[in-house]
Design a protein around this motif. Structure first.
Motif, short mmCIF file in Angstrom:
data_model
loop_
_atom_site.label_atom_id
_atom_site.label_comp_id
_atom_site.label_asym_id
_atom_site.label_seq_id
_atom_site.Cartn_x
_atom_site.Cartn_y
_atom_site.Cartn_z
N VAL A 41 -1.46 4.46 7.18
CA VAL A 41 -0.08 4.09 6.93
C VAL A 41 -0.04 2.66 6.43
CG1 VAL A 41 0.92 5.69 8.62
CG2 VAL A 41 0.32 3.38 9.33
N GLY A 42 0.91 2.37 5.58
CA GLY A 42 1.08 1.03 5.03
C GLY A 42 2.43 0.94 4.35
N ASP A 43 2.78 -0.23 3.88
CA ASP A 43 4.06 -0.42 3.20
C ASP A 43 4.05 0.19 1.80
OD1 ASP A 43 4.95 -1.77 5.44
OD2 ASP A 43 4.46 -3.75 4.61
N VAL A 44 2.88 0.14 1.13
CA VAL A 44 2.75 0.63 -0.25
C VAL A 44 1.41 1.35 -0.38
CG1 VAL A 44 2.56 -0.06 -2.68
CG2 VAL A 44 4.09 -1.31 -1.16
N ALA A 45 1.40 2.47 -1.11
CA ALA A 45 0.17 3.18 -1.43
C ALA A 45 0.13 3.40 -2.94
CB ALA A 45 0.10 4.51 -0.71
N VAL A 46 -1.01 3.06 -3.56
CA VAL A 46 -1.15 3.21 -5.01
C VAL A 46 -2.45 3.97 -5.28
CG1 VAL A 46 -1.44 2.00 -7.20
CG2 VAL A 46 0.03 1.02 -5.42
N LEU A 47 -2.33 5.11 -5.97
CA LEU A 47 -3.49 5.88 -6.38
C LEU A 47 -3.72 5.62 -7.86
CD1 LEU A 47 -5.69 8.05 -6.13
CD2 LEU A 47 -3.91 9.75 -6.55
N ASP A 48 -4.89 5.08 -8.20
CA ASP A 48 -5.26 4.82 -9.59
C ASP A 48 -6.42 5.74 -9.92
OD1 ASP A 48 -6.20 3.87 -12.02
OD2 ASP A 48 -5.91 1.77 -11.50
N GLU A 49 -6.10 6.92 -10.49
CA GLU A 49 -7.14 7.91 -10.77
C GLU A 49 -8.15 7.42 -11.79
OE1 GLU A 49 -5.67 11.80 -11.64
OE2 GLU A 49 -4.38 11.82 -9.87
N LEU A 50 -7.71 6.66 -12.80
CA LEU A 50 -8.64 6.16 -13.81
C LEU A 50 -9.65 5.19 -13.22
CD1 LEU A 50 -6.27 5.67 -16.88
CD2 LEU A 50 -7.90 7.53 -16.44
#
Length: 181
Positions: A41-50
């Protein structure tokens, strides 16, 4: 002067539990930890597939069984569906885990905690500290090679620019180990 085998055994007991980071094999943590789901858990999650990276920011907490990692940021680099490298950073980032039901939890902290799967390495960087049951190991960097069960600690630069590692083992921990051998 403490008995060297007792000192070594106390340090290794303290450090073996770092093996329980997510996705590692042969963990010395609670056996059930490996079978538990990983929750982040966190305030923001970012998935960068590249880039092959998932990044969590702000009040990040990773849990898996008895393992709890807290950090300001946590990034997971992955080439496929498995994590190649996990990096937790904070002021400090912390790792707490219960090695066995009858042992005290291990509490580790550093400004940066890395798990590098390809090297089977747990690395604590900058203000690294591990504590368990009153015993502590601290320095600038602590490396733990999981498969080899070896620990290497590098010291914190002192006033004269030389690095020192500090180990503190309470007398009661030495007395408890003395009967072991």
């Amino acid at each position: 002067m403490p008995d060297v085998p007792c000192l070594k055994r106390s340090l290794l007991t303290l450090l073996f539990t770092l093996m329980g980071l997510p996705l590692s094999h042969g963990a010395m943590a609670l056996d059930s930890d490996r079978d538990q789901p990983i929750q982040i858990v966190g305030d923001v999650a970012v998935l960068d597939e590249l880039a092959g990276e998932t990044r969590y920011e702000g009040n990040v907490v990773l849990t898996q069984g008895s393992l709890v990692i807290t950090a300001d940021t946590l990034s997971i680099r992955h080439s496929t569906d498995e994590a190649d490298k996990i990096v937790a950073t904070g002021k400090p980032a912390t790792l707490v885990q219960q090695p066995t039901p009858d042992q005290a939890p291990v509490d580790a902290s550093a400004l940066r905690i890395e798990y590098i799967r390809s090297q089977d390495l747990v690395r604590l960087l900058e203000d690294a500290r591990i504590a368990q049951d009153g015993s502590t190991l601290s320095g600038r960097q602590i490396d733990y090679l999981v498969s080899q069960r070896t620990v290497r600690a590098a010291g914190t630069p002192g006033a004269e620019g030389t690095g020192r590692v500090e180990v503190v083992i309470p007398p009661e921990n030495l007395r408890g180990n003395a009967s072991d051998g």
